[in-house]
Design an enzyme around this catalytic site. Structure first.
Site, PDB file in Angstrom:
ATOM      1  N   LYS A   1      24.652  35.207  31.509  1.00 47.46           N
ATOM      2  CA  LYS A   1      24.474  35.464  32.936  1.00 47.46           C
ATOM      3  C   LYS A   1      22.975  35.499  33.245  1.00 47.46           C
ATOM      4  O   LYS A   1      22.213  36.197  32.571  1.00 47.46           O
ATOM      5  CB  LYS A   1      25.112  36.803  33.287  1.00 47.46           C
ATOM      6  CG  LYS A   1      25.691  36.927  34.675  1.00 47.46           C
ATOM      7  CD  LYS A   1      26.428  38.263  34.798  1.00 47.46           C
ATOM      8  CE  LYS A   1      27.133  38.410  36.111  1.00 47.46           C
ATOM      9  NZ  LYS A   1      27.749  39.748  36.265  1.00 47.46           N
TER      10      LYS A   1
HETATM   11  O1  G3P Z   1      29.446  41.609  38.866  1.00 46.93           O
HETATM   12  C1  G3P Z   1      28.658  42.129  39.912  1.00 46.93           C
HETATM   13  C2  G3P Z   1      29.161  43.483  40.307  1.00 46.93           C
HETATM   14  O2  G3P Z   1      29.192  44.336  39.185  1.00 46.93           O
HETATM   15  C3  G3P Z   1      28.338  44.108  41.415  1.00 46.93           C
HETATM   16  O3  G3P Z   1      29.182  45.001  42.075  1.00 46.93           O
HETATM   17  O4  G3P Z   1      29.742  46.962  43.518  1.00 46.93           O
HETATM   18  O5  G3P Z   1      27.543  46.879  42.254  1.00 46.93           O
HETATM   19  O6  G3P Z   1      27.928  45.350  44.212  1.00 46.93           O
HETATM   20  P1  G3P Z   1      28.562  46.115  43.056  1.00 46.93           P
END
Ligand code: G3P
Length: 218
Positions: free
Chosen positions: A83
């Site tokens: 990634k």
């Molecule tokens: O894979 C990306 C994800 O983990 C981000 O999620 O809720 O931190 O925006 P969030």
């Protein structure tokens, strides 16, 4: 539509993998930090549990260092997807890694223009963060619709749209309606998806009526 789980918590991954419904895993530096574990160890354990793509994110931001870290991560297991951030150096590294056949997930995407560049760089997956766009008053699912439409205009684009930053079941339903390839979903939200009070109520009624028959099938 493929379901990935967005976590580095191995217990949640094992539980979901046992259902047969889990197609992959995504992690990021914040999720690794939350797990309290060493990245190389936890990614190796995840790759033993899940055969599908397992995203492991670099911590570097400069091209050569990204490649150096990617070289370590991809050696963990064949299903490791490196990634990288959607930055000039990240896209340059994506292109180089893809030339070598390494799966790459380009993350932190917030615009269709960025997604076009990720496809140009040959990304295996693009990760638009829908929840974080919602957080600032935009509609994250509009971005997914734009990317899916743009990609569909060019059959040679093989980049899969991986909806990330999913915050509730509606994100998943909308992603499926749009035709996104993958959604990466926090474990707690996956469990929300198959629960419904009317299912529970109906099953209880079936069991009560069945018990009254005095029958058994086996
Ligand atoms: O894979 C990306 C994800 O983990 C981000 O999620 O809720 O931190 O925006 P969030």
């Amino acid at each position: 539509m493929k379901f990935f789980v967005d976590t580095a918590e191995i217990a949640d991954i094992r539980e979901l993998a046992a259902t047969g419904l889990l197609d992959g895993v995504t992690t990021n530096p914040s999720l690794i930090a939350k797990s309290g574990r060493k990245i190389l160890e936890v990614i190796a354990e995840i790759c033993e549990v899940v055969q599908g793509p397992v995203s492991a994110e670099v911590a570097a931001t400069e091209y050569k260092q990204i490649l150096a870290e990617a070289n370590v991560l991809r050696k963990i297991a064949p299903n490791v997807t490196v990634k990288v951030p959607l930055t000039p150096d990240g896209l340059k590294a994506c292109y180089a890694l893809r030339q070598e056949g390494t799966m790459v997930n380009v993350t932190l995407c917030f615009s269709a223009a960025q997604a076009i560049f990720a496809a140009k760089a040959g990304a295996s997956f693009i990760s638009p963060f829908v929840g974080r766009l919602d957080d600032i008053g935009q509609n994250g699912m509009d971005l997914i619709a734009d990317i899916v439409q743009i990609y569909s205009n060019y059959p040679d684009i093989k980049t899969e749209v991986l909806v990330a930053s999913v915050r509730h079941p509606i994100h998943l339903i909308e992603a499926a309606k749009i035709g996104a390839d993958v959604a990466t979903i926090p474990a707690n939200i996956i469990k929300m998806l198959y629960n419904h009070p009317l299912t529970d109520k109906g099953l209880a009624a079936f069991m009560k009526d069945w018990a009254a028959t005095g029958q058994s099938i086996v």
